[in-house]
Structures are given as structure tokens and as C-alpha cells.
Scaffold this motif. Structure first.
Motif, PDB file in Angstrom:
ATOM      1  N   GLU A  95      36.834  87.651   1.331  1.00 14.68           N
ATOM      2  CA  GLU A  95      37.186  89.046   1.585  1.00 14.68           C
ATOM      3  C   GLU A  95      37.907  89.163   2.915  1.00 14.68           C
ATOM      4  OE1 GLU A  95      33.662  91.432  -0.900  1.00 14.68           O
ATOM      5  OE2 GLU A  95      33.976  91.845   1.232  1.00 14.68           O
ATOM      6  N   ARG A  96      38.941  90.021   2.942  1.00 15.03           N
ATOM      7  CA  ARG A  96      39.698  90.297   4.165  1.00 15.03           C
ATOM      8  C   ARG A  96      39.557  91.773   4.509  1.00 15.03           C
ATOM      9  NH1 ARG A  96      45.606  91.511   4.622  1.00 15.03           N
ATOM     10  NH2 ARG A  96      45.828  90.799   2.476  1.00 15.03           N
ATOM     11  N   SER A  97      39.153  92.066   5.727  1.00 15.47           N
ATOM     12  CA  SER A  97      39.018  93.457   6.180  1.00 15.47           C
ATOM     13  C   SER A  97      40.369  94.161   6.138  1.00 15.47           C
ATOM     14  CB  SER A  97      38.487  93.505   7.612  1.00 15.47           C
ATOM     15  OG  SER A  97      37.194  92.967   7.683  1.00 15.47           O
ATOM     16  N   ASP A  98      40.324  95.471   5.955  1.00 17.17           N
ATOM     17  CA  ASP A  98      41.558  96.225   5.758  1.00 17.17           C
ATOM     18  C   ASP A  98      42.556  96.115   6.907  1.00 17.17           C
ATOM     19  OD1 ASP A  98      41.100  97.129   3.215  1.00 17.17           O
ATOM     20  OD2 ASP A  98      40.071  98.931   3.856  1.00 17.17           O
ATOM     21  N   ASP A  99      42.105  96.023   8.128  1.00 19.58           N
ATOM     22  CA  ASP A  99      43.070  95.999   9.226  1.00 19.58           C
ATOM     23  C   ASP A  99      43.368  94.588   9.736  1.00 19.58           C
ATOM     24  OD1 ASP A  99      43.509  98.734   9.185  1.00 19.58           O
ATOM     25  OD2 ASP A  99      41.689  99.099  10.349  1.00 19.58           O
ATOM     26  N   ALA A 100      42.920  93.583   9.031  1.00 19.11           N
ATOM     27  CA  ALA A 100      43.237  92.196   9.415  1.00 19.11           C
ATOM     28  C   ALA A 100      44.694  91.879   9.064  1.00 19.11           C
ATOM     29  CB  ALA A 100      42.299  91.239   8.695  1.00 19.11           C
ATOM     30  N   SER A 101      45.297  90.945   9.772  1.00 21.02           N
ATOM     31  CA  SER A 101      46.695  90.565   9.483  1.00 21.02           C
ATOM     32  C   SER A 101      46.753  89.823   8.142  1.00 21.02           C
ATOM     33  CB  SER A 101      47.263  89.720  10.618  1.00 21.02           C
ATOM     34  OG  SER A 101      46.546  88.517  10.759  1.00 21.02           O
ATOM     35  N   PRO A 102      47.923  89.817   7.494  1.00 22.38           N
ATOM     36  CA  PRO A 102      48.005  89.311   6.119  1.00 22.38           C
ATOM     37  C   PRO A 102      47.724  87.819   5.958  1.00 22.38           C
ATOM     38  CG  PRO A 102      50.184  89.941   6.947  1.00 22.38           C
ATOM     39  CD  PRO A 102      49.192  90.433   7.941  1.00 22.38           C
ATOM     40  N   GLY A 103      47.903  87.042   7.023  1.00 16.60           N
ATOM     41  CA  GLY A 103      47.756  85.597   6.871  1.00 16.60           C
ATOM     42  C   GLY A 103      46.336  85.084   7.023  1.00 16.60           C
ATOM     43  N   ARG A 104      45.358  85.942   7.014  1.00 18.60           N
ATOM     44  CA  ARG A 104      43.996  85.512   7.341  1.00 18.60           C
ATOM     45  C   ARG A 104      43.329  84.644   6.276  1.00 18.60           C
ATOM     46  NH1 ARG A 104      43.144  85.317  12.649  1.00 18.60           N
ATOM     47  NH2 ARG A 104      44.659  86.772  13.487  1.00 18.60           N
ATOM     48  N   PHE A 105      43.736  84.752   5.024  1.00 10.91           N
ATOM     49  CA  PHE A 105      43.135  83.847   4.037  1.00 10.91           C
ATOM     50  C   PHE A 105      43.376  82.393   4.426  1.00 10.91           C
ATOM     51  CE2 PHE A 105      43.463  80.997   0.439  1.00 10.91           C
ATOM     52  CZ  PHE A 105      42.194  81.126  -0.105  1.00 10.91           C
ATOM     53  N   GLY A 106      44.607  82.088   4.785  1.00 11.25           N
ATOM     54  CA  GLY A 106      44.951  80.706   5.107  1.00 11.25           C
ATOM     55  C   GLY A 106      44.184  80.157   6.302  1.00 11.25           C
ATOM     56  N   ILE A 107      43.978  80.994   7.310  1.00 14.07           N
ATOM     57  CA  ILE A 107      43.252  80.544   8.504  1.00 14.07           C
ATOM     58  C   ILE A 107      41.766  80.346   8.170  1.00 14.07           C
ATOM     59  CG2 ILE A 107      42.672  81.041  10.903  1.00 14.07           C
ATOM     60  CD1 ILE A 107      45.659  80.733  10.508  1.00 14.07           C
ATOM     61  N   ALA A 108      41.171  81.324   7.517  1.00 14.95           N
ATOM     62  CA  ALA A 108      39.753  81.207   7.147  1.00 14.95           C
ATOM     63  C   ALA A 108      39.544  79.975   6.267  1.00 14.95           C
ATOM     64  CB  ALA A 108      39.292  82.472   6.406  1.00 14.95           C
ATOM     65  N   HIS A 109      40.416  79.823   5.287  1.00  7.17           N
ATOM     66  CA  HIS A 109      40.333  78.689   4.377  1.00  7.17           C
ATOM     67  C   HIS A 109      40.442  77.367   5.127  1.00  7.17           C
ATOM     68  CE1 HIS A 109      41.964  75.693   1.559  1.00  7.17           C
ATOM     69  NE2 HIS A 109      41.166  76.260   0.691  1.00  7.17           N
ATOM     70  N   GLY A 110      41.370  77.294   6.058  1.00  3.65           N
ATOM     71  CA  GLY A 110      41.592  76.053   6.800  1.00  3.65           C
ATOM     72  C   GLY A 110      40.387  75.648   7.634  1.00  3.65           C
ATOM     73  N   LYS A 111      39.697  76.647   8.185  1.00  5.24           N
ATOM     74  CA  LYS A 111      38.498  76.335   8.972  1.00  5.24           C
ATOM     75  C   LYS A 111      37.394  75.767   8.075  1.00  5.24           C
ATOM     76  CE  LYS A 111      39.075  79.838  12.634  1.00  5.24           C
ATOM     77  NZ  LYS A 111      38.304  80.819  13.457  1.00  5.24           N
ATOM     78  N   ALA A 112      37.196  76.392   6.939  1.00 16.95           N
ATOM     79  CA  ALA A 112      36.130  75.942   6.044  1.00 16.95           C
ATOM     80  C   ALA A 112      36.501  74.649   5.324  1.00 16.95           C
ATOM     81  CB  ALA A 112      35.825  77.042   5.023  1.00 16.95           C
ATOM     82  N   TYR A 113      37.776  74.526   4.977  1.00 13.68           N
ATOM     83  CA  TYR A 113      38.211  73.370   4.196  1.00 13.68           C
ATOM     84  C   TYR A 113      38.050  72.062   4.975  1.00 13.68           C
ATOM     85  CZ  TYR A 113      41.238  70.563   1.154  1.00 13.68           C
ATOM     86  OH  TYR A 113      41.746  69.600   0.319  1.00 13.68           O
ATOM     87  N   GLY A 114      38.452  72.105   6.238  1.00 15.35           N
ATOM     88  CA  GLY A 114      38.280  70.909   7.071  1.00 15.35           C
ATOM     89  C   GLY A 114      36.809  70.531   7.190  1.00 15.35           C
ATOM     90  N   ALA A 115      35.954  71.556   7.321  1.00 19.64           N
ATOM     91  CA  ALA A 115      34.518  71.287   7.472  1.00 19.64           C
ATOM     92  C   ALA A 115      33.984  70.540   6.250  1.00 19.64           C
ATOM     93  CB  ALA A 115      33.756  72.601   7.689  1.00 19.64           C
ATOM     94  N   VAL A 116      34.292  71.051   5.063  1.00 17.63           N
ATOM     95  CA  VAL A 116      33.799  70.384   3.847  1.00 17.63           C
ATOM     96  C   VAL A 116      34.414  68.998   3.670  1.00 17.63           C
ATOM     97  CG1 VAL A 116      33.765  70.412   1.327  1.00 17.63           C
ATOM     98  CG2 VAL A 116      33.338  72.510   2.585  1.00 17.63           C
TER      99      VAL A 116
END
Lengths: 141, 141, 141, 141
Positions: free
Chosen positions: D42-63
Motif C-alpha cells: 500500500e502507498r499513502s495518498d501523498d507519497a511520491s509515485p516511485g515508492r513501490f520500487g523503493i519499498a520493494h528494493g529494501k525488502a527484496y534485498g533482505a529476502v
């Protein structure tokens, strides 16, 4: 020798004006130089967000192959694997349909290309030709 | 809500006019909407062919991260591997230096970004601000 | 103007509820904004791991082209090389089948798209429509 | 064994609620399963549009590396070329900073990862931990 910014502006404005006259869907128009690099682009307010890529792909294939959209489409229909391979070479940036129009000067030399998208491929090409005439260049559909 | 084509045209024309007033090298200017998609672009006649990509990269990073060029540059200087990783996520399309200017409306909401390239990054940003004022929007350098 | 997170949550929950009512296979549902960026996604527990990419591809093509899944599928069937070329332009991220549903507001403007995957394409689209109605938006299959 | 959709929903809701309590900037939160595949976002309404990629990248590296964001950041600071090489292997999808949190079950087994972005990396991680506790899982920052 390449299309100038001033010519590109004329092409874009007149292509869009022609689209409005023909009551086409909102158009997007790109002009590339003789090296396939972007000179100018405009997207109408109600066009979908991905229109830069489509317009660019129509014009880019035209310049890089020296072959306008109609000829590219024929090649794609006759030999789909060839255009697929071409797209491998050019990073997937070629969209081989009408609306990609080669730009030539009075001496017949390619000076760039125009890419138009938004309506049917044939209508896109018709609008492009109106823009190209306004810039005193010669278009090859 | 996104920047309109009419606003984008004003931004581009006035950014280029400011560049001429300041006797800058030939500028190239892109305007992206709030989703990071190209609305309009123009490249000056004597600019090098790769300027679309640079202008786009400055504006694209600003929109996608919600962070203007100056803040991106600071982050790149403080934590180079972070901006390198961000560029992996965004396909290498982010150019984290001034000249990428966030566009906000009167309510402070991001409606797009402007990317200017051709002279020094700081001069690029100064020219962009003149264009943005002409369109009655607010820029964040 | 784009779909909100609150609307996206409603769409996802009701799409999944509809899938359970219809006894469909486990669904996965994504909601993209008007710029094609992810707002929200959920994957059912027994769905296969690659469902994010499929759901995303259905919705992404719809937003970027302004064309819902059914129209994309027709184009792919009529002119396969064109949709292949479009996928080159959009990095291979377009999945041109039903289940990619354009989201419009009451004024008819595109505010995003929904992508559903898990069952047959037609069932996916039917479930999406139930979700979209629950959020008081208009879907174009 | 992987995090369930029900757990992922709890994590996302409580992470966002914690962000609001802490008065953080608008957060975006992704939950990946033990194979690195998206379960929910989920992305909050006022977050910038590219936030999926950043969130994903943080979690993806961890796994993918079995290494949480803090450890990845240390490695990036000590040996930048190693994390750059890792990103070559994983298609540029790894963002090696805090906010990528490994998810473990009571037995200590990795069942997925959470990625949070929007505020400072440390605040992102603090919010994630609140979400993970709400789902009765164990987080490693």
C-alpha cells in the motif's frame, strides 16, 4: 543536415491543429533529428500517459532503418521475426506502423522523422503530413 | 492534477528565453507530469544529441522520489550507493543534480517536474525557475 | 486526479470477495494510479508467486495506452507485431488480456486501472467490476 | 512457510498507523514472501509515485540475501562494489538501507520481508517493527 527546432515546432503545432480539424482523438507528436534523437515533443492534455514511447517508437524506427511506417508495417506483416529481431538490435524502441513519417528536405535527403500517435495509424499519418507541409519539408508515410 | 500542455509550453519557452538572456549554452527542457510521463520537450539547435536523456533524468528522479535535484545531489554525495541503488530500481533513468525542479501548484501539491540541461547545473536550475514563474507555478530547485 | 488508497482498498477487498462468491481460483489484485504507479496490491494465499507481475501487466497496459484489456487483446489478435512492439517500448510490462480494467471517475476521466489475475481472463474482469462498483468508480473492461 | 496475506495486511496497517503516530511523512509498505514475491503493498495518498520500487528494493534485498537493511547498508559502506555487483545479479532491484526488515517466525525461520519507505531510513524501520509486532512475527532491522 537535420530538422531544426523551429521546423519541429511548426510540424508539431500543425499536426495537432490538423488532428483537431479532423476531430481525431488527442494526438501526441515527436520530431527526431537525422540521428534519431529527440528535437521536440508535445502530448495533448487528454492523451494517455504512455504516448511519448509510442510516438518515439514510430519515428525512431523510421530514422534508424531509413524506412517509413507503412513500409515497416508491410515488412512486419510479411516477416514478423525480422522486425522482432530489429527490435532486439534497437532495444525494443521500434514501433513499425504508419504514423512514423520520414522527413526529407527538397534535395530528398533524410533530415529526421515525425512520430504521431493517438488515433488510427492512418489518421496519425495524415495529420503528420499536414504538419510536415507547414514546415516546407517532404514527408514519406 | 498535473501540469497542462499549455503550462508546459510556457515553461519551456521562458526557460529558453532566460537562457538566452543569461547567455547560457544552448538549453534543452523537458516537462513531466505528476506520474513522471513526458508532456513536452524542446532541444535547442546547437545542443548535443543526448540532451533529451539528461533533461528527462533530472526531472524523472524529482517526480519519482518527490525530491528536487539539489536534495538528490546531497543524498548522492552523502550516500553514493543509495542513489546508485535507486537508479537500479528506476532503470538508470535518474540524474541526481540541480536542473531537476519539482513543480508544485498553489496548494503545494506536486504536479510534475522540469528538467533543464546544457549549462552548469545551477544555471540550468535558474533558467528553469524563470520558466516556472511564467506559468504561475511554484518550483523547488 | 487519481484513485485514492481508500478506493483501492475497497476495490481489492470486493474483487476478492466476488471471486470467493463465484468460487474462482485464488485471485491477486493490483490498483494503479493515473500515471501507472502501484497504489495497492494483494495476493491470495494459494495463488502462485508470479501473480504480481501478471496483475500489474494487465493494469499497466490499460493505463499507459488508455485502452482496456479487451481492446488490447483484439489488437494483439489482429496485429500481433504491434502489441509486441508496444511491449518493447514499455519494457515488457504489458499483458494484453481481459482483467486489465480502466478506472474512470464520474466525469469519464481515467483515474487509474485495476489488474486481476488467477482465474480465466473473463472471470478476472467480472470480479474486478464488482470491486470497482463498490468504490463508486466506473470500469471499462 | 511464508507470511500470509492476513499477516501482511496487519503489518501494513500497523506500520502506517505507527507512521501517523510518529508524524512521519506518508509511508509506503510492501510485504514479500519467503521467495521474495509480493504478497501485499500500500502507498499513502501523498507519497511520491516511485515508492513501490523503493519499498520493494529494501525488502527484496533482505529476502534474497537473508540480510536485513542495516547489515546491507554496512556492507555497502564497507565494500560498495560488492553491493553494486549484487545489484547486477538481481537486476538492480536491491536497495541496501534500513527499512528493509527480515520477517521471522517464532522458530527463527525467515518467512519474508517488509520494506518501508517515505521518511528517514531509521524511522521507516521503526514503523515497520510496530507493524511486525502486531502480526506476532519477529523483525530483524
Amino acid at each position: 543536415m537535420s530538422v531544426t527546432l523551429d521546423q519541429a515546432r511548426k510540424i508539431i503545432r500543425q499536426t495537432m491543429a490538423k488532428g483537431e480539424d479532423m476531430k481525431l482523438k488527442p494526438l501526441s507528436v515527436v520530431v527526431l533529428d537525422a540521428g534519431g534523437h529527440v528535437v521536440a515533443f508535445e502530448r495533448s492534455d487528454d492523451a494517455s500517459p504512455g504516448r511519448f514511447g509510442i510516438a518515439h517508437g514510430k519515428a525512431y524506427g523510421a530514422v534508424m532503418l531509413g524506412m517509413a511506417g507503412t513500409a515497416q508495417m508491410k515488412r512486419a506483416e510479411d516477416q514478423a521475426y525480422f522486425m522482432a529481431a530489429v527490435n532486439g538490435v534497437f532495444g525494443g524502441h521500434v514501433v513499425p506502423v504508419p504514423g512514423g513519417v520520414l522527413l526529407r528536405n527538397a534535395a530528398g535527403k533524410v533530415v529526421g522523422a515525425v512520430g504521431v500517435t493517438g488515433d488510427s495509424s492512418d489518421n496519425d499519418a495524415t495529420a503528420a503530413m499536414a504538419g510536415i507541409e507547414a514546415a516546407a519539408l517532404v514527408g514519406e508515410i
